[in-house]
Write an enzyme that holds these catalytic residues in place. Sequence first.
Site, PDB file in Angstrom:
ATOM      1  N   GLY A  17      51.841  33.113  31.051  1.00  0.00           N
ATOM      2  CA  GLY A  17      52.459  34.438  31.011  1.00  0.00           C
ATOM      3  C   GLY A  17      53.289  34.604  29.759  1.00  0.00           C
ATOM      4  O   GLY A  17      54.344  33.982  29.616  1.00  0.00           O
ATOM      5  N   LEU A  56      37.241  42.362  36.904  1.00  0.00           N
ATOM      6  CA  LEU A  56      36.460  41.127  36.904  1.00  0.00           C
ATOM      7  C   LEU A  56      35.038  41.291  36.355  1.00  0.00           C
ATOM      8  O   LEU A  56      34.097  40.643  36.842  1.00  0.00           O
ATOM      9  CB  LEU A  56      36.394  40.524  38.322  1.00  0.00           C
ATOM     10  CG  LEU A  56      37.732  40.177  38.971  1.00  0.00           C
ATOM     11  CD1 LEU A  56      37.498  39.475  40.307  1.00  0.00           C
ATOM     12  CD2 LEU A  56      38.598  39.303  38.072  1.00  0.00           C
ATOM     13  N   CYS A  65      42.805  38.752  43.326  1.00  0.00           N
ATOM     14  CA  CYS A  65      41.897  39.864  43.561  1.00  0.00           C
ATOM     15  C   CYS A  65      41.904  40.257  45.046  1.00  0.00           C
ATOM     16  O   CYS A  65      42.284  39.482  45.906  1.00  0.00           O
ATOM     17  CB  CYS A  65      40.498  39.485  43.096  1.00  0.00           C
ATOM     18  SG  CYS A  65      40.032  37.847  43.619  1.00  0.00           S
TER      19      CYS A  65
HETATM   20  C1  FMN Z   1      42.202  41.742  29.680  1.00  0.00           C
HETATM   21  C2  FMN Z   1      42.588  40.630  30.604  1.00  0.00           C
HETATM   22  C3  FMN Z   1      41.646  40.093  31.475  1.00  0.00           C
HETATM   23  C4  FMN Z   1      41.994  39.085  32.360  1.00  0.00           C
HETATM   24  N1  FMN Z   1      41.039  38.587  33.190  1.00  0.00           N
HETATM   25  C5  FMN Z   1      41.374  37.595  34.073  1.00  0.00           C
HETATM   26  C6  FMN Z   1      40.396  37.042  34.937  1.00  0.00           C
HETATM   27  O1  FMN Z   1      39.220  37.400  34.898  1.00  0.00           O
HETATM   28  N2  FMN Z   1      40.783  36.088  35.816  1.00  0.00           N
HETATM   29  C7  FMN Z   1      42.067  35.620  35.881  1.00  0.00           C
HETATM   30  O2  FMN Z   1      42.352  34.731  36.679  1.00  0.00           O
HETATM   31  N3  FMN Z   1      43.010  36.112  35.047  1.00  0.00           N
HETATM   32  C8  FMN Z   1      42.701  37.088  34.150  1.00  0.00           C
HETATM   33  N4  FMN Z   1      43.657  37.581  33.302  1.00  0.00           N
HETATM   34  C9  FMN Z   1      45.040  37.071  33.379  1.00  0.00           C
HETATM   35  C10 FMN Z   1      45.316  35.998  32.321  1.00  0.00           C
HETATM   36  O3  FMN Z   1      44.508  34.866  32.514  1.00  0.00           O
HETATM   37  C11 FMN Z   1      46.787  35.584  32.345  1.00  0.00           C
HETATM   38  O4  FMN Z   1      47.057  34.972  33.577  1.00  0.00           O
HETATM   39  C12 FMN Z   1      47.733  36.744  32.155  1.00  0.00           C
HETATM   40  O5  FMN Z   1      47.238  37.611  31.160  1.00  0.00           O
HETATM   41  C13 FMN Z   1      49.154  36.299  31.786  1.00  0.00           C
HETATM   42  O6  FMN Z   1      49.159  35.577  30.579  1.00  0.00           O
HETATM   43  P1  FMN Z   1      49.488  36.248  29.153  1.00  0.00           P
HETATM   44  O7  FMN Z   1      50.762  37.006  29.314  1.00  0.00           O
HETATM   45  O8  FMN Z   1      49.609  35.094  28.223  1.00  0.00           O
HETATM   46  O9  FMN Z   1      48.356  37.133  28.828  1.00  0.00           O
HETATM   47  C14 FMN Z   1      43.321  38.588  32.378  1.00  0.00           C
HETATM   48  C15 FMN Z   1      44.256  39.102  31.492  1.00  0.00           C
HETATM   49  C16 FMN Z   1      43.910  40.106  30.598  1.00  0.00           C
HETATM   50  C17 FMN Z   1      44.949  40.630  29.653  1.00  0.00           C
END
Ligand code: FMN
Lengths: 278, 302
Positions: free
Chosen positions: B243, B73, B130
Amino acid sequence: MAPFLEKAKVKHKEEIFPGLYIFKLDSEIIASYSQPGQFVEADPGESFFLRRPFSIQEAEDGLEILVKVVGRGTAELVKNETEWNILGPLGRGFDFQNLNGALLIGGGVGVAPLKFLYKRMTRRQYFRQPHLGLDKAVEQASFWGDERTRIRFVIGAKTKSEIPIAETDYIRQKVIVSTDDGSEGFRGTVVDMLKAQSKLWEDNPKIYACGPAPMLKALYEFMLEKGLDGQFSLENRMACGMGVCQGCAIPMKNGYKLVCKDGPVFDFKDLDERTWMI
Amino acid sequence: MNKLEVKIGSLTLKNPVMTASGTFGYGDEYISLLDISKLGAIVTKTLTMEPRAGNPAPRIWELPYGMLNSIGLANIGVHRFISEKLPILRDYEATVIANIASADVAGYTEVIKILENEKGISAYELNVSCPNVEKEGMAFGADVETLLEVTRRCREAADKCLIVKLTPNVYDIGSLAQAAVEGGADALTVANTVLGMAVDIESRKPRIPSALAGYSGPGIKPVNLAKLYQVRKAVDVPLIGCGGIMNYRDALEYMITGAAAVQIGSGTYKNPRLAVEVIDDMERYLNEKGIDDIDNLIGTMK
Ligand SMILES: Cc1cc2nc3c(=O)[nH]c(=O)nc-3n(C[C@H](O)[C@H](O)[C@H](O)COP(=O)(O)O)c2cc1C
Ligand SMILES: Cc1cc2nc3c(=O)[nH]c(=O)nc-3n(C[C@H](O)[C@H](O)[C@H](O)COP(=O)(O)OP(=O)(O)OC[C@H]3O[C@@H](n4cnc5c(N)ncnc54)[C@H](O)[C@@H]3O)c2cc1C
Ligand code: FES
């Protein structure tokens, strides 16, 4: 306002030695905004989730990139002879205003950003010496500087055949070479050479370095000992390349810094023992 | 009429495509690459009360179908977000959802109180993946009681639309979804990253120092899609699918399963324009199929 996305046609591809390639890409917008030390992120294609970062070696006539094949992504990229999908220019480049002597130190493919820097530095020198006559100055002193400007370029490679610059170029341009096996120039690492040849740094030039982490670490310790200052270009694994994901953070003197956005070029004074631990 | 318009609780979005938290920074970083006002919404990087430096390096590892991350975070904190980022987002007329987190329940409401009077924020999204320091580091979103409590407290503090972003790393996601809705959530995002890990067989060290990390990318799409399906059966509020979305077809799978909107996450790293491309392709799809309102597609799985 950067960065930009570009589909850049491949103008030229050359294998300098097995596994090391020069690519000239037909870029307009990215090339015109590029500064020495900045990089691009290239998309290796459908079967890869992330882009791959590469330093800009030259941005005068399109973009020039030096690619060493180290894994699947780079192996795939060098097969692409049509059009590269690139994002850039990215990151913070070198500062080279108010120079009073510079020593550029490149190890292996780390030569790439320094070549661009050297060219820009000596072009600036040229503009500061209008009495030299334009075409001739560019042709002779060329981008590789000369003794009057006290801009020197040192490169280190494993062996002669792996020097990432064409032989005609580095001889003509008076680049100082060291090879681990002594097959060309000094025998030993670049740091061994600095230890043996204090005239390279006695006049306290600003040091600009890029290369593999063990070389940079050894140089870091040498510079601390000798009280030298400068800038290092660092690497780390990247995802976004533009300061968004926070994935490329490395520990520095004042906490974590992002290699892609706060760097890849960092001031020597910001480096720390912990920087080399990842 | 705008075919792509969708409603998420009290919020009307010009289209159902958002950028996911942590994958689009604070939004301003992308101004040279796309028109950020075109996005359904930008969900900010998780904001905490104080700035956070984040976890030890290396924080990311690429996989064949996605990536692992353990960022911790890292963010600039809510105050700097308000002073440095929000004015830019307002200027560019972006629709902004503030994603927030804290180490304890009270911390969530404090961040909301600070944001509540700011213009230019349309909704909150609670990151409950978290660790909760009051419960031995168990994720807020992994325990029914805690999730109910944190959602209820945030509901009391917030007038704006309240979204809870569920973690997929639970067995019975339906009960957790019900707890969030009972606590007052207007909508649910399904879901955050999937727990994942990788090991270097040479050094025998985990690829990410803390070993456990968040898996994102196309590899998790079937997992999060199944979670969304389960949540759809458990609750009646609007859902936001997230996702592994890499194109409009992935987005439509979520929507047909029952999502009113979607979030584009780490696919943005390779293609910074992915979200706007998904919007354009979605519109083209509707035209081709003769569907005059995206609402006629949502939750129509046969
Ligand atoms: C590098 C990185 C940082 C992320 N930081 C956060 C965050 O700060 N807060 C949050 O709720 N989700 C965070 N996520 C999760 C994404 O918002 C998302 O829910 C997750 O990556 C699944 O989607 P995707 O497969 O399209 O990436 C993060 C994901 C990645 C890859
Ligand atoms: C700012 C920057 C500038 C760079 N400039 C150049 C350049 O001019 N020319 C060049 O050939 N290479 C450069 N690199 C390194 C290049 O990005 C990696 O070699 C490449 O990403 C490896 O991809 P791969 O799929 O072939 O390797 P992988 O299969 O992913 O890994 C193979 C090896 O490469 C290393 N590696 C993987 N990703 C990176 C990365 N992002 N940074 C550093 N090492 C990595 C791994 O540790 C591993 O040892 C640069 C890296 C950075 C961060
Ligand atoms: S690679 Fe994403 S912040 Fe540096």
